[in-house]
Scaffold this motif. Structure first.
Motif, mmCIF file in Angstrom:
data_model
loop_
_atom_site.group_PDB
_atom_site.id
_atom_site.type_symbol
_atom_site.label_atom_id
_atom_site.label_comp_id
_atom_site.label_asym_id
_atom_site.label_seq_id
_atom_site.Cartn_x
_atom_site.Cartn_y
_atom_site.Cartn_z
ATOM 1 N N ASN A 1 0.791 -1.235 0.000
ATOM 2 C CA ASN A 1 0.000 0.000 0.000
ATOM 3 C C ASN A 1 0.817 1.276 0.000
ATOM 4 N N GLU A 2 2.027 1.193 -0.500
ATOM 5 C CA GLU A 2 2.775 2.429 -0.674
ATOM 6 C C GLU A 2 3.740 2.317 -1.848
ATOM 7 N N ILE A 3 4.129 3.472 -2.340
ATOM 8 C CA ILE A 3 5.070 3.512 -3.444
ATOM 9 C C ILE A 3 6.439 3.081 -2.933
ATOM 10 N N SER A 4 7.057 2.134 -3.623
ATOM 11 C CA SER A 4 8.384 1.693 -3.228
ATOM 12 C C SER A 4 9.474 2.313 -4.097
ATOM 13 N N GLU A 5 9.131 2.684 -5.305
ATOM 14 C CA GLU A 5 10.086 3.339 -6.188
ATOM 15 C C GLU A 5 9.306 4.105 -7.259
ATOM 16 N N LYS A 6 9.835 5.237 -7.654
ATOM 17 C CA LYS A 6 9.214 5.971 -8.753
ATOM 18 C C LYS A 6 10.290 6.623 -9.598
ATOM 19 N N SER A 7 9.949 6.860 -10.851
ATOM 20 C CA SER A 7 10.901 7.483 -11.758
ATOM 21 C C SER A 7 10.670 8.995 -11.801
ATOM 22 N N GLU A 8 11.560 9.659 -12.514
ATOM 23 C CA GLU A 8 11.439 11.113 -12.648
ATOM 24 C C GLU A 8 10.220 11.498 -13.479
ATOM 25 N N ILE A 9 9.703 10.553 -14.234
ATOM 26 C CA ILE A 9 8.496 10.824 -15.019
ATOM 27 C C ILE A 9 7.283 10.950 -14.092
ATOM 28 N N PHE A 10 7.293 10.211 -13.034
ATOM 29 C CA PHE A 10 6.152 10.120 -12.112
ATOM 30 C C PHE A 10 6.127 11.350 -11.222
ATOM 31 N N ASP A 11 5.619 12.444 -11.778
ATOM 32 C CA ASP A 11 5.586 13.694 -11.006
ATOM 33 C C ASP A 11 4.233 13.847 -10.305
ATOM 34 N N ASP A 12 3.968 15.037 -9.820
ATOM 35 C CA ASP A 12 2.796 15.259 -8.966
ATOM 36 C C ASP A 12 1.458 15.052 -9.685
ATOM 37 N N GLN A 13 1.469 15.009 -10.984
ATOM 38 C CA GLN A 13 0.207 14.791 -11.677
ATOM 39 C C GLN A 13 -0.193 13.318 -11.705
ATOM 40 N N PHE A 14 0.718 12.467 -11.315
ATOM 41 C CA PHE A 14 0.439 11.040 -11.293
ATOM 42 C C PHE A 14 0.196 10.583 -9.858
ATOM 43 N N SER A 15 -0.681 9.605 -9.722
ATOM 44 C CA SER A 15 -0.839 8.956 -8.425
ATOM 45 C C SER A 15 -1.290 7.515 -8.668
ATOM 46 N N VAL A 16 -1.015 6.663 -7.691
ATOM 47 C CA VAL A 16 -1.431 5.273 -7.773
ATOM 48 C C VAL A 16 -2.172 4.921 -6.499
ATOM 49 N N GLU A 17 -3.022 3.919 -6.637
ATOM 50 C CA GLU A 17 -3.844 3.525 -5.510
ATOM 51 C C GLU A 17 -4.238 2.069 -5.673
ATOM 52 N N ARG A 18 -4.385 1.417 -4.529
ATOM 53 C CA ARG A 18 -4.957 0.075 -4.533
ATOM 54 C C ARG A 18 -6.216 0.178 -3.666
ATOM 55 N N PRO A 19 -7.322 0.569 -4.277
ATOM 56 C CA PRO A 19 -8.514 0.910 -3.501
ATOM 57 C C PRO A 19 -9.190 -0.272 -2.819
ATOM 58 N N ASP A 20 -8.939 -1.460 -3.338
ATOM 59 C CA ASP A 20 -9.520 -2.648 -2.718
ATOM 60 C C ASP A 20 -8.530 -3.785 -2.892
ATOM 61 N N GLY A 21 -8.970 -4.989 -2.648
ATOM 62 C CA GLY A 21 -8.025 -6.102 -2.679
ATOM 63 C C GLY A 21 -7.622 -6.570 -4.051
ATOM 64 N N SER A 22 -8.252 -6.010 -5.079
ATOM 65 C CA SER A 22 -7.947 -6.546 -6.397
ATOM 66 C C SER A 22 -7.480 -5.503 -7.402
ATOM 67 N N ASN A 23 -7.967 -4.278 -7.307
ATOM 68 C CA ASN A 23 -7.634 -3.269 -8.313
ATOM 69 C C ASN A 23 -6.390 -2.472 -7.965
ATOM 70 N N PHE A 24 -5.712 -2.022 -9.007
ATOM 71 C CA PHE A 24 -4.543 -1.153 -8.871
ATOM 72 C C PHE A 24 -4.698 -0.089 -9.944
ATOM 73 N N THR A 25 -4.762 1.175 -9.532
ATOM 74 C CA THR A 25 -5.091 2.226 -10.486
ATOM 75 C C THR A 25 -3.968 3.242 -10.630
ATOM 76 N N LEU A 26 -3.905 3.821 -11.809
ATOM 77 C CA LEU A 26 -3.012 4.940 -12.098
ATOM 78 C C LEU A 26 -3.893 6.120 -12.481
ATOM 79 N N LYS A 27 -3.725 7.222 -11.762
ATOM 80 C CA LYS A 27 -4.489 8.427 -12.054
ATOM 81 C C LYS A 27 -3.564 9.488 -12.605
ATOM 82 N N ILE A 28 -3.993 10.115 -13.670
ATOM 83 C CA ILE A 28 -3.299 11.278 -14.205
ATOM 84 C C ILE A 28 -4.253 12.448 -14.046
ATOM 85 N N ARG A 29 -3.847 13.440 -13.240
ATOM 86 C CA ARG A 29 -4.786 14.480 -12.813
ATOM 87 C C ARG A 29 -5.160 15.436 -13.930
ATOM 88 N N SER A 30 -4.232 15.933 -14.644
ATOM 89 C CA SER A 30 -4.480 16.918 -15.691
ATOM 90 C C SER A 30 -3.645 16.523 -16.892
#
Lengths: 114, 113
Positions: A52-81
């Motif tokens: 349930n936490e980010i273990s590594e991220k690249s320089e591409i993964f800036d503040d507009q990106f986020s990830v989440e595991r909202p339940d036991g099965s899904n894993f999502t990538l959100k791009i805000r703008s």
């Protein structure tokens, strides 16, 4: 055979809109990843996620990106703008172990920002 | 930083013949993993073969085998008895324990009937 599933297969969005890319990793896997591939280029790492936490991220993964595991099965990538340059194939991957396993990839989501 | 280089943007082979795809990498690590992934036109990434750096024996998977030269940091893929279904983009990738996959630029393989 178990597989990583991604939805949607293709997403078209207006620049500035938020998008959420969804992934269902293989059920007994504990490590999750997002990669992206701009058309004609190499596959690039975005982020890895464990316990349930980010273990590594690249320089591409800036503040507009986020990830989440909202339940036991899904894993999502959100791009805000979204920006035009976010247009790419986004791959989700998962692995059972951290140290030696290969990552199993989903079939990808093609994101087109217009 | 680790880098992976595939110096052949394109390769072609006749059906039933053998082709070798090249890959070199740069790392200061002694323990790591190497992979070849296949990406057909559907663009899904499919694992072809993997090699652990601590193993001296070259990995094989049916018609696919690798030539792993640790001192030279070279990891080539040999495809024997090439089939039309082998046509795809092939990516070499590197990973150290617990870290990201680093991919090469890819080699587009064409199989001619």
């Amino acid at each position: 055979e178990p597989e990583v599933t991604q939805t949607p297969s293709h997403q078209v969005t207006q620049m500035g809109q938020e998008v959420i890319l969804r992934c269902v990793p293989i059920s007994n896997h504990l490590y999750f990843y997002w990669y992206r591939q701009i058309l004609g280029q190499k596959v690039e790492f975005l982020v890895s996620f464990y316990n349930n936490e980010i273990s590594e991220k690249s320089e591409i993964f800036d503040d507009q990106f986020s990830v989440e595991r909202p339940d036991g099965s899904n894993f999502t990538l959100k791009i805000r703008s979204t920006k035009l340059e976010d247009s790419a194939m986004y791959f989700c991957a998962s692995s059972e172990h951290r140290d030696y396993d290969e990552a199993f990839f989903g079939q990808g989501t093609r994101l087109t920002v217009v | 930083a680790q880098t992976v280089t595939q110096s052949q943007p394109e390769m072609s082979v006749q059906e039933a013949e053998t082709v070798t795809l090249s890959c070199t990498y740069d790392t200061s690590e002694s323990d790591y993993y190497l992979f070849w992934y296949k990406q057909p036109p559907s663009r899904q990434m499919i694992l072809v073969i993997r090699q652990e750096a601590y193993k001296q024996q070259n990995a094989t998977e049916n018609r696919f085998s690798v030539n792993f030269q640790k001192a030279a940091k070279s990891f080539s893929l040999k495809i024997s008895d090439s089939q039309l279904g082998d046509a795809a983009m092939y990516f070499c990738a590197y990973r150290i324990s617990g870290s990201r996959l680093t991919f090469g630029e890819g080699t587009q393989l064409t199989v001619n009937p």
